[in-house]
Design a protein around this motif. Structure first.
Motif, short mmCIF file in Angstrom:
data_model
loop_
_atom_site.label_atom_id
_atom_site.label_comp_id
_atom_site.label_asym_id
_atom_site.label_seq_id
_atom_site.Cartn_x
_atom_site.Cartn_y
_atom_site.Cartn_z
N ILE A 235 0.99 -1.34 -0.06
CA ILE A 235 -0.05 0.11 -0.12
C ILE A 235 0.78 1.28 0.01
O ILE A 235 1.84 1.40 0.66
N HIS A 236 0.71 2.33 -0.84
CA HIS A 236 1.43 3.62 -1.12
C HIS A 236 0.41 4.38 -0.94
O HIS A 236 -1.12 4.15 -0.69
N SER A 237 0.33 5.66 -1.03
CA SER A 237 -0.41 6.81 -1.07
C SER A 237 -0.11 7.96 -1.89
O SER A 237 1.07 8.65 -1.86
N GLN A 270 4.60 13.44 -1.56
CA GLN A 270 5.33 12.21 -1.23
C GLN A 270 4.29 10.95 -1.09
O GLN A 270 2.96 11.28 -0.57
N CYS A 271 4.81 10.01 -1.21
CA CYS A 271 4.06 8.61 -0.81
C CYS A 271 3.60 8.92 0.77
O CYS A 271 4.43 9.27 1.37
N SER A 272 2.13 8.75 1.15
CA SER A 272 2.07 8.91 2.67
C SER A 272 1.39 7.83 3.17
O SER A 272 0.75 7.97 4.35
N VAL A 273 1.80 6.86 2.67
CA VAL A 273 1.61 5.56 3.74
C VAL A 273 2.95 4.94 3.75
O VAL A 273 3.73 4.60 2.81
N LEU A 274 3.23 4.69 4.99
CA LEU A 274 4.70 4.14 5.29
C LEU A 274 4.69 2.54 4.55
O LEU A 274 3.83 1.69 4.71
N CYS A 275 5.43 2.50 3.51
CA CYS A 275 5.39 1.45 2.59
C CYS A 275 6.80 0.48 2.48
O CYS A 275 6.66 -0.59 1.74
N GLY A 276 7.85 0.76 3.34
CA GLY A 276 9.19 -0.17 3.18
C GLY A 276 10.18 1.03 3.40
O GLY A 276 10.24 1.98 3.70
N LEU A 278 12.49 2.35 1.41
CA LEU A 278 12.63 3.73 0.45
C LEU A 278 11.19 4.32 0.57
O LEU A 278 10.90 5.06 -0.55
N HIS A 279 10.40 4.31 1.43
CA HIS A 279 9.07 5.03 1.51
C HIS A 279 9.46 6.61 1.27
O HIS A 279 8.53 7.18 0.59
N SER A 280 10.48 7.22 1.82
CA SER A 280 10.60 8.43 1.83
C SER A 280 11.42 8.77 0.44
O SER A 280 11.66 10.05 0.13
N ALA A 281 11.69 7.97 -0.44
CA ALA A 281 12.40 7.92 -1.75
C ALA A 281 11.33 7.88 -2.89
O ALA A 281 11.59 7.56 -3.74
N MET A 282 9.85 8.23 -2.65
CA MET A 282 8.98 7.94 -4.03
C MET A 282 8.19 9.29 -3.83
O MET A 282 6.89 9.09 -3.91
N PRO A 283 8.68 10.53 -4.20
CA PRO A 283 7.96 11.76 -4.27
C PRO A 283 7.18 11.65 -5.59
O PRO A 283 7.48 10.85 -6.37
CU LIG Z 1 5.20 5.09 1.09
#
Ligand SMILES: [Cu+2]
Length: 331
Positions: A235-237, A270-276, A278-283
């Motif tokens: 799940i991403h956001s 930014q992706c707004s669901v903690l997904c793994g 590199l969550h912080s690296a998918m703007p």
């Molecule tokens: Cu994410």
């Protein structure tokens, strides 16, 4: 007399604080990206986000006014009915008028807040007829944006400190034995050096670190975009704060949101669901452009000329920053 004075002071204090907070929010809010010292939400670029901002202000002012009112009431009671000032306490246990008032007034306040709140909810799900439909698919860790009718897919991947250093200095400093050799310089120490050395280049590029992507998507200004959101793995956001859009990307499901950007410029999220890891690296970066610019960008993409497409968006971004003419892009 005392009661009237107290009422006037409470109203003045509430109005002052609400005004101060409102002004500060406007002063420190960035549009399209956050800014240092920001208070409140990012500036709006869609009508929905304008209304989210309005509701936010209304609720905030209400909360602040109630808090100040209760605080002053408590201070007054502590002083006026202390043992010293009021040695013989009243034995009153009921006051019908008071009880009716403190039941009815909160109900009215809540109903008052719910009206703009529901109006906003209906607006968010109103889905006006689309001019453009994009399907956003979350992947670990990047976003695919598929322009369904145009049959074009854009993959947006984060631009790292290493990427900007390589773009500026070439591959040489990353070779074996060189300054950034990944066998020698590793882990946190590596991140720190890359961060420090790339700071000046980031400033030069005028792109926000951690939010910039290699390929932004573009949408025409004042056009309704339907966005279908799904995921290929976890799940991403998909979020752009200035659009007032946030939609979870759930594998196996497709959700829909819509926006109509009324301002040109580049808007980041930014992706707004903690997904793994590199969550912080998918703007996410969306460039809102005039229709002719969008058309030439899309034509370049359909002709499989990614380089030209990137140049069109880059020139447009520079034009927005520097106020140059865009006429040559339309030829
Ligand atoms: Cu994410």
């Amino acid at each position: 007399m005392l009661r009237r004075m107290f009422g006037a002071v409470a109203i003045m204090a509430a109005a002052y604080c609400a005004g101060a907070i409102g002004t500060m929010t406007a002063a420190f809010a960035g549009t399209g990206q956050p800014v240092d010292g920001q208070m409140g939400l990012q500036g709006p670029a869609t009508p929905v986000m304008e209304h989210i901002n309005d509701l936010y202000s209304v609720v905030n002012i209400t909360i602040i006014a109630i808090t100040i009112f209760v605080l002053l009431l408590m201070l007054y009671v502590m002083y006026r009915f202390s043992e010293k000032n009021n040695p013989t306490p009243s034995r009153t246990t009921h006051n019908v008028m008071l009880e009716v008032a403190w039941t009815i007034i909160p109900i009215l306040i809540l109903v008052g807040i719910s009206i703009p709140s529901f109006r906003l909810l209906f607006e968010q799900y109103s889905f006006p007829k689309p001019d453009l439909t994009i399907k956003a698919t979350g992947n670990a860790w990047y976003w695919d944006h598929e322009y369904l009718d145009q049959k074009v897919t854009i993959t947006s991947t984060v631009v790292s400190d290493e990427d900007v250093l390589k773009a500026k200095l070439g591959d040489a400093p990353f070779k074996k034995g060189a300054k950034y050799d990944s066998d020698v310089l590793t882990g946190v120490a590596r991140n720190k050096v890359l961060y420090e050395d790339s700071a000046a280049i980031w400033a030069e590029r005028k792109e926000p670190r951690k939010l910039a992507v290699d390929q932004a998507i573009a949408v025409p200004v004042n056009k309704t975009v339907h966005l279908l959101v799904t995921s290929n793995d976890v799940i991403h956001s998909w979020t752009i704060p200035s659009f007032g859009v946030k939609q979870q990307a759930v594998p196996g499901r497709t959700a829909a949101v819509w926006f109509r950007a009324t301002k040109t410029g580049t808007f980041y999220g930014q992706c707004s669901v903690l997904c793994g890891k590199l969550h912080s690296a998918m703007p996410i970066a969306v460039q809102v452009v005039e229709q002719p610019v969008y058309d030439s960008w899309m034509a370049a993409l359909q002709a499989k000329d990614k380089k030209k497409a990137a140049e069109i968006l880059k020139a447009e971004a520079l034009r927005v920053q520097g106020g140059q003419s865009v006429a040559h892009l339309n030829n």
